[in-house]
Design a protein around this motif. Structure first.
Motif, PDB file in Angstrom:
ATOM      1  N   ASP A  54       2.269  -0.392 -10.781  1.00 46.21           N
ATOM      2  CA  ASP A  54       3.638  -0.922 -10.833  1.00 46.21           C
ATOM      3  C   ASP A  54       4.094  -1.207  -9.410  1.00 46.21           C
ATOM      4  N   THR A  55       3.914  -2.429  -8.955  1.00 48.77           N
ATOM      5  CA  THR A  55       4.216  -2.773  -7.570  1.00 48.77           C
ATOM      6  C   THR A  55       5.704  -2.884  -7.289  1.00 48.77           C
ATOM      7  N   GLY A  56       6.498  -3.208  -8.300  1.00 47.55           N
ATOM      8  CA  GLY A  56       7.924  -3.433  -8.089  1.00 47.55           C
ATOM      9  C   GLY A  56       8.233  -4.789  -7.482  1.00 47.55           C
ATOM     10  N   LEU A  57       7.226  -5.644  -7.325  1.00 47.86           N
ATOM     11  CA  LEU A  57       7.428  -6.967  -6.739  1.00 47.86           C
ATOM     12  C   LEU A  57       7.901  -7.955  -7.803  1.00 47.86           C
ATOM     13  N   PRO A  58       8.632  -8.999  -7.389  1.00 47.30           N
ATOM     14  CA  PRO A  58       9.107  -9.996  -8.363  1.00 47.30           C
ATOM     15  C   PRO A  58       7.951 -10.756  -9.007  1.00 47.30           C
ATOM     16  N   ALA A  59       8.170 -11.182 -10.236  1.00 45.20           N
ATOM     17  CA  ALA A  59       7.158 -11.945 -10.954  1.00 45.20           C
ATOM     18  C   ALA A  59       6.931 -13.307 -10.304  1.00 45.20           C
ATOM     19  N   LEU A 106       2.685  -3.963  12.279  1.00 41.92           N
ATOM     20  CA  LEU A 106       3.547  -3.138  11.432  1.00 41.92           C
ATOM     21  C   LEU A 106       4.869  -2.840  12.123  1.00 41.92           C
ATOM     22  N   ARG A 107       4.833  -2.583  13.414  1.00 40.45           N
ATOM     23  CA  ARG A 107       6.063  -2.310  14.170  1.00 40.45           C
ATOM     24  C   ARG A 107       6.887  -3.580  14.376  1.00 40.45           C
ATOM     25  N   ARG A 108       6.207  -4.699  14.560  1.00 43.50           N
ATOM     26  CA  ARG A 108       6.909  -5.962  14.834  1.00 43.50           C
ATOM     27  C   ARG A 108       7.499  -6.588  13.581  1.00 43.50           C
ATOM     28  N   ARG A 109       6.784  -6.490  12.466  1.00 37.83           N
ATOM     29  CA  ARG A 109       7.205  -7.161  11.233  1.00 37.83           C
ATOM     30  C   ARG A 109       7.084  -6.201  10.046  1.00 37.83           C
ATOM     31  N   PRO A 110       7.892  -5.132  10.046  1.00 36.63           N
ATOM     32  CA  PRO A 110       7.766  -4.133   8.975  1.00 36.63           C
ATOM     33  C   PRO A 110       8.048  -4.691   7.588  1.00 36.63           C
ATOM     34  N   GLY A 111       8.818  -5.769   7.505  1.00 33.26           N
ATOM     35  CA  GLY A 111       9.122  -6.334   6.202  1.00 33.26           C
ATOM     36  C   GLY A 111       7.940  -6.942   5.488  1.00 33.26           C
ATOM     37  N   ASP A 112       6.855  -7.208   6.231  1.00 36.66           N
ATOM     38  CA  ASP A 112       5.650  -7.761   5.609  1.00 36.66           C
ATOM     39  C   ASP A 112       4.765  -6.683   5.001  1.00 36.66           C
ATOM     40  N   TYR A 113       5.144  -5.419   5.189  1.00 37.33           N
ATOM     41  CA  TYR A 113       4.354  -4.283   4.702  1.00 37.33           C
ATOM     42  C   TYR A 113       5.215  -3.460   3.757  1.00 37.33           C
ATOM     43  N   VAL A 114       4.884  -3.509   2.477  1.00 36.01           N
ATOM     44  CA  VAL A 114       5.702  -2.905   1.425  1.00 36.01           C
ATOM     45  C   VAL A 114       5.032  -1.631   0.932  1.00 36.01           C
ATOM     46  N   ALA A 115       5.791  -0.541   0.931  1.00 34.91           N
ATOM     47  CA  ALA A 115       5.278   0.721   0.388  1.00 34.91           C
ATOM     48  C   ALA A 115       5.330   0.646  -1.137  1.00 34.91           C
ATOM     49  N   GLY A 116       4.176   0.672  -1.747  1.00 35.15           N
ATOM     50  CA  GLY A 116       4.116   0.590  -3.195  1.00 35.15           C
ATOM     51  C   GLY A 116       2.691   0.779  -3.656  1.00 35.15           C
ATOM     52  N   ASP A 124       0.856  -1.182   0.000  1.00 34.42           N
ATOM     53  CA  ASP A 124       0.000   0.000   0.000  1.00 34.42           C
ATOM     54  C   ASP A 124       0.897   1.239   0.000  1.00 34.42           C
ATOM     55  N   PRO A 125       0.515   2.298  -0.702  1.00 28.17           N
ATOM     56  CA  PRO A 125       1.320   3.530  -0.643  1.00 28.17           C
ATOM     57  C   PRO A 125       1.359   4.135   0.752  1.00 28.17           C
ATOM     58  N   ALA A 126       0.372   3.830   1.579  1.00 26.00           N
ATOM     59  CA  ALA A 126       0.327   4.383   2.935  1.00 26.00           C
ATOM     60  C   ALA A 126       1.492   3.905   3.791  1.00 26.00           C
ATOM     61  N   TYR A 127       2.117   2.797   3.421  1.00 24.78           N
ATOM     62  CA  TYR A 127       3.201   2.264   4.234  1.00 24.78           C
ATOM     63  C   TYR A 127       4.481   3.089   4.123  1.00 24.78           C
ATOM     64  N   ALA A 128       4.463   4.084   3.261  1.00 28.51           N
ATOM     65  CA  ALA A 128       5.585   5.022   3.215  1.00 28.51           C
ATOM     66  C   ALA A 128       5.577   5.965   4.418  1.00 28.51           C
ATOM     67  N   LEU A 129       4.429   6.067   5.097  1.00 28.70           N
ATOM     68  CA  LEU A 129       4.336   6.898   6.294  1.00 28.70           C
ATOM     69  C   LEU A 129       5.067   6.240   7.453  1.00 28.70           C
TER      70      LEU A 129
END
Length: 244
Positions: A131-136, A117-127, A59-64
């Motif tokens: 164009d998600t930028g995620l691997p195919a 979100l605080r415990r596992r930030p890697g599971d939340y991707v800002a995008g 979600d783009p919101a995860y850039a916050l």
């Protein structure tokens, strides 16, 4: 996205809502790699992990900053709940029971999201789409709620086609993309649904509409089920929950 983040609510939907919105079978989900896009402030990733589901939310919101996003999520819960309370006739209360239960469920989901979100930030991707930028071919199942078709008034056909193609790109062959709902904010089914279906079928993806048990926005009672690289979908992966 083609419009600012402030134009969209960062909604805190519950794990139980996801099961109903997407006609998911919990035992079948265990061990699957699932993309939730856009994830908003849903508790699906946090609660899904307890059931063995490997969820990545985008979600783009995860850039916050996490603290700012937690405040934003609670603010948007209040905004959404106040809107609902002022338009009770526009909603079907079969799933929630009452406006008070709706507000409480969304508030609790926002809290679980903020903690996770605080415990596992890697599971939340800002995008963002398209164009998600995620691997195919990274996911077994992709879920997308309340963006495509919902905002048909501001996201055009080109965006919808590109977004769905992108969500199919990150899906493994034979995997499923499920999109809910198939109505816009006015509870009208936009022509975009048929345009997207025609586009994906032309590239060899199976597409079908499937009923769901979830009831909240009136008219929102089905999802779009796309199966990558299969000539025709045989139905949802695993049986749907029986109506209670």
């Amino acid at each position: 996205m083609s419009t600012p983040l402030t134009d969209y609510l960062v909604t805190a939907r519950t794990f139980e809502e996801y099961l109903e919105m997407f006609a998911l079978d919990l035992p079948t989900l265990a061990g699957q790699r699932v993309l939730d896009c856009p994830g908003g402030a849903a508790s699906f990733a946090a609660d899904g992990r307890r059931h063995g589901v490997r969820v990545t939310a985008l979600d783009p919101a995860y850039a916050l900053a996490p603290g700012d996003l937690a405040v934003r999520a609670l603010d948007d819960v209040r905004t959404g709940a106040d809107h609902v309370a002022g338009s009770l006739e526009a909603y079907d209360w079969s799933s929630f029971g009452s406006p008070e239960a709706h507000r409480a469920a969304r508030t609790a989901a926002a809290g679980r999201f903020a903690l996770d979100l605080r415990r596992r930030p890697g599971d939340y991707v800002a995008g963002s789409l398209p164009d998600t930028g995620l691997p195919a071919e990274s996911f077994d199942l992709v879920l997308s709620s309340h963006l495509l078709f919902t905002y048909a008034d501001r996201l055009d056909a080109a965006f919808h086609r590109a977004a769905v193609r992108e969500l199919l790109r990150v899906l493994r062959p034979g995997g499923e993309l499920r999109v809910f709902p198939l109505v816009d904010l006015r509870a009208h089914r936009p022509d975009l649904v048929d345009e997207v279906v025609a586009d994906v079928r032309s590239s060899g993806t199976a597409a079908a509409e499937a009923p769901v048990r979830y009831r909240f926005q009136r008219g929102a009672d089905s999802m779009l089920l796309l199966r990558k690289g299969v000539s025709a979908p045989s139905g949802c992966a695993g049986p749907r929950h029986a109506a209670s």
